[in-house]
Design an enzyme around this catalytic site. Structure first.
Site, PDB file in Angstrom:
ATOM      1  CE  LYS A 235      -3.547  -0.270   2.565  1.00  0.00           C
ATOM      2  NZ  LYS A 235      -4.489  -0.003   3.600  1.00  0.00           N
ATOM      3  CE  LYS A 256      -5.042  -1.204  -9.388  1.00  0.00           C
ATOM      4  NZ  LYS A 256      -6.543  -0.878  -8.639  1.00  0.00           N
ATOM      5  CB  SER A 277       9.637  -9.556 -10.153  1.00  0.00           C
ATOM      6  OG  SER A 277       8.887 -10.828 -10.550  1.00  0.00           O
ATOM      7  CG  ASN A 395      39.811 -33.499 -38.019  1.00  0.00           C
ATOM      8  OD1 ASN A 395      39.418 -33.524 -39.332  1.00  0.00           O
ATOM      9  ND2 ASN A 395      40.645 -34.473 -37.493  1.00  0.00           N
ATOM     10  CG  ASP A 494      44.071 -23.572 -29.156  1.00  0.00           C
ATOM     11  OD1 ASP A 494      44.505 -22.610 -28.671  1.00  0.00           O
ATOM     12  OD2 ASP A 494      44.368 -24.146 -30.322  1.00  0.00           O
ATOM     13  CG  HIS A 546      54.015 -16.547 -30.852  1.00  0.00           C
ATOM     14  ND1 HIS A 546      54.430 -16.556 -32.160  1.00  0.00           N
ATOM     15  CD2 HIS A 546      52.610 -16.776 -30.649  1.00  0.00           C
ATOM     16  CE1 HIS A 546      53.512 -17.250 -32.767  1.00  0.00           C
ATOM     17  NE2 HIS A 546      52.327 -17.375 -32.041  1.00  0.00           N
ATOM     18  CB  CYS A 563      58.786 -17.226 -31.675  1.00  0.00           C
ATOM     19  SG  CYS A 563      58.219 -15.823 -32.084  1.00  0.00           S
ATOM     20  CD  GLU A 565      53.657 -21.364 -33.365  1.00  0.00           C
ATOM     21  OE1 GLU A 565      53.430 -20.759 -34.167  1.00  0.00           O
ATOM     22  OE2 GLU A 565      52.605 -21.421 -32.061  1.00  0.00           O
TER      23      GLU A 565
END
Length: 700
Positions: A235, A256, A277, A395, A494, A546, A563, A565
């Site tokens: 109220k 309402k 809510s 893949n 990954d 790297h 690097c 890699e």
């Protein structure tokens, strides 16, 4: 017998008696019993039980009035099972009367936590109930912790989600939006506001309501404001709304009640929902609608990432800023509270209730059931699982992965060369896996994607791909998968996924600081620091391949030189193997005739070294040295307690790397252990772990 409209849809094969009481019968709240009648249900009993006053005393008097009126109805109907939903005070009166009259009770949506008096009411109903159909894994565990018999608990999901997921794609949704908000309003450009009083802190909840309305007025967007519920304090909240002229304000429409099917459309297509809510933290997540949750009423609820909590909503500016952050966003669809199949589960569960078994309820005191065991309606394990996607250079793989890291089923196809074909194949493979998961008793919680390149995991976007995957830069991978499967989606590099896999399933489990290094076609990895994955400011942390170990070394695919890699990756070793083969220096006695080989690979180089080829041995020694020096640099920078080598070359590199650490690392770092991974599918397991371990609650 059923006393709540949400529960009505499960009762088709039973002799159904419907009773209505409480606010369903009040004009001010829309006389919602008419919705039940419109759905062709006959209401056998209508009990006027609400004592008006909207304060604490009125709530108590309403419960008392319900307890006076209910025995006559229950005695007349004598139901075999009474279905009671939720946590309202009138539901407590119903459960109390039924329990005292020896009527079996099935309680829907017990075990949840929300942070108000509703918690106490909900748990009290659960203690009175004989059977339970709960929505989430956490709710199930709460019921078990409350000593409820786990054989009488069904992890069903929320029944309303069945209707939500089936009905929210309606062609006439714009007609519904315009009907409630006017002809000029556009999709995603309006707000739904629904705030209820907190009965344990009425004064503060009224203050928050006033601040919310002030923020909404300032935000200047078309807004649908629903009246608060009938709890104590409502109220006063209505007085605040009228004092601010909300009902006459051109930007606002105050109502309402909105029929449920139309309310679904309004929430689904809103630019944001605000208030406290449970709809905001439950149903809105099914659509990815951004939500601002105000105050403490939903504290403890499980929420999706679409919910931004403003726990301490003590200023208008804080609420306004939350609106700025959330309005107009769109999040992945969440299925925390259901997958659209709750109704058939509950129906089948009801059919298993033995009316001849003793009515006296028993409690199961500790020890409780294992956390990862779930009985469905056939007492068959329904495994909480993730859908894992791994995009490799060759893949494309999809797998159903269980909570324990078991790959239940795996699918493999060649990775297409174009974006359109790749996306189409991903969606096709994922859809097939989701279909198969039902027959494998696996409940898919979400999708995790592992891919090469630099990834923004917050937005689900692949920023830059590796050269091995074409047409795969600046790609939003999250949105198409989420839209197609209606599941939340997580994406990461990954190498990071390999680290996450070790953290959940491998050597990194329980280790606070460790580094995982992938030794495969390229060199990558991930860093776990203080139990958290490190991404960096531009999402290129842990680009371990790297790290430069030489100023004038061989050219790397990244464009630089020297690097790791360029020395130690599978591609680098293959390049050296081809060079030796071209110079006729690779083949030695005992090797398979290389003229018969389809192509020269790193494996040929390793085999030659094992058979005593000095040139091959020198190449591998240099590669091992380069990797070892790079790892020493990592040890000196982040000081992990463990290094895990993963990938096809891991076993070969373990001894050389350990030797370089012993020779070149600081004394304080020489004790750090180097292990090879035991995981066969780190990328898939890491992608799955993002789903299985992700905590969705955010605090603002």
């Amino acid at each position: 017998m059923c006393w709540d409209p949400i529960s009505l849809m499960i009762m088709g094969e039973f002799e159904l008696e419907v009773g209505v009481l409480g606010s369903h019968l009040i004009d001010d709240y829309g006389n919602t019993f008419r919705m039940i009648e419109q759905d062709d249900f006959d209401i056998g009993s209508k009990l006027h039980t609400i004592v008006r006053g909207e304060d604490e005393a009125a709530m108590v008097e309403s419960v008392g009035l319900a307890l006076v009126k209910l025995p006559d109805v229950l005695h007349r109907l004598r139901p075999d099972v009474l279905v009671v939903h939720g946590d309202r005070f009138d539901a407590l009166a119903l459960a109390t009367a039924a329990a005292l009259m020896n009527i079996r009770i099935l309680h829907l949506e017990g075990g949840e936590v929300s942070g108000t008096i509703d918690d106490s009411i909900r748990h009290a109903i659960s203690k009175l109930a004989h059977y339970h159909a709960c929505c989430t894994r956490t709710a199930e565990q709460h019921l078990i912790a409350m000593c409820e018999d786990h054989t009488r608990i069904l992890l069903a999901g929320c029944p309303s989600y069945d209707k939500l997921l089936a009905a929210h794609h309606r062609d006439d949704y714009m007609d519904i939006i315009r009907n409630w908000l006017g002809d000029n309003v556009k999709e995603d450009n309006y707000i739904v506001a629904l705030q209820h009083p907190v009965t344990t802190d009425i004064k503060n909840s009224i203050k928050i309501y006033e601040l919310m309305l002030d923020a909404l007025i300032s935000f200047n967007k078309r807004t649908l404001v629903l009246f608060p519920n009938i709890d104590a304090g409502s109220k006063e909240m209505v007085r605040v709304m009228r004092k601010k002229g909300v009902e006459q304000h051109p930007n606002f429409r105050a109502v309402k009640h909105v029929p449920f099917e139309q309310f679904i459309q309004l929430v689904c297509h809103a630019g944001a929902m605000i208030g406290n809510s449970s709809c905001g933290v439950r149903e809105a997540g099914a659509f990815g609608t951004p939500v601002i949750n105000l105050g403490s009423r939903q504290t403890g609820r499980e929420t999706g990432e679409n919910v931004l909590h403003v726990r301490d909503a003590d200023t208008q500016n804080k609420i306004y800023h939350a609106l700025e952050l959330q309005f107009g966003k769109r999040y992945p669809c969440s299925k925390i509270y259901g997958d659209g199949n709750a109704v058939p589960r509950i129906l089948k569960f009801l059919q298993t209730i033995d009316l001849d078994e003793p009515l006296q309820k028993t409690f199961c005191f500790p020890p409780v059931k294992e956390w990862d065991i779930s009985q469905d309606i056939d007492h068959i394990l329904e495994t909480q699982s993730a859908l894992a996607v791994d995009l490799g250079g060759t893949n494309l793989r999809v797998a159903i992965v269980s909570m324990r890291g078991k790959i239940v089923k795996k699918y493999t196809q060649a990775n297409p060369k174009t974006y359109e074909a790749r996306i189409e194949l991903i969606l096709k493979m994922c859809a097939e896996a989701v279909f198969d998961a039902v027959h494998l008793n696996c409940r898919i919680l979400g999708v995790g994607v592992s891919t090469g390149g630099r990834v923004n995991p917050q937005e689900g976007v692949i920023l830059h791909s590796t050269k091995l995957i074409q047409e795969w830069s600046s790609i939003d991978i999250r949105t198409p998968i989420s839209d197609a499967l209606h599941l939340p989606v997580w994406v990461d590099n990954d190498g990071n996924c390999a680290a996450l896999a070790e953290k959940k399933f491998g050597h990194g489990k329980g280790v606070e600081n460790f580094v995982t290094i992938i030794t495969g076609t390229g060199i990558g990895g991930g860093i776990i620091q203080h139990n958290e994955l490190i991404h960096g400011s531009t999402f290129c942390a842990a680009e371990l391949g790297h790290i430069m170990v030489s100023l004038d070394g061989p050219e790397c695919m990244c464009g630089s030189r020297g690097c790791i890699e360029a020395y130690a990756s599978g591609m680098a070793l293959q390049k050296e193997a081809k060079r030796l083969h071209d110079e006729e220096l690779l083949e030695v006695e005992g090797m398979v005739d290389l003229k018969k080989a389809e192509s020269i690979s790193a494996i040929h180089l390793i085999n030659a070294a094992r058979l005593g080829n000095r040139k091959a041995e020198a190449v591998l020694r240099t590669a091992g040295m380069a990797l070892g020096v790079g790892i020493v640099n990592i040890l000196h920078m982040v000081n992990p307690s463990l290094v895990i080598l993963s990938g096809v070359l891991a076993a070969h590199y373990q001894a050389p790397v350990q030797q370089v650490i012993d020779q070149r690392a600081l004394t304080s770092a020489q004790s750090i252990q180097v292990l090879t991974s035991d995981l066969e599918e780190p990328a898939l397991l890491g992608a799955a772990s993002m789903v299985l371990d992700y905590t969705t609650r955010r605090i603002y």
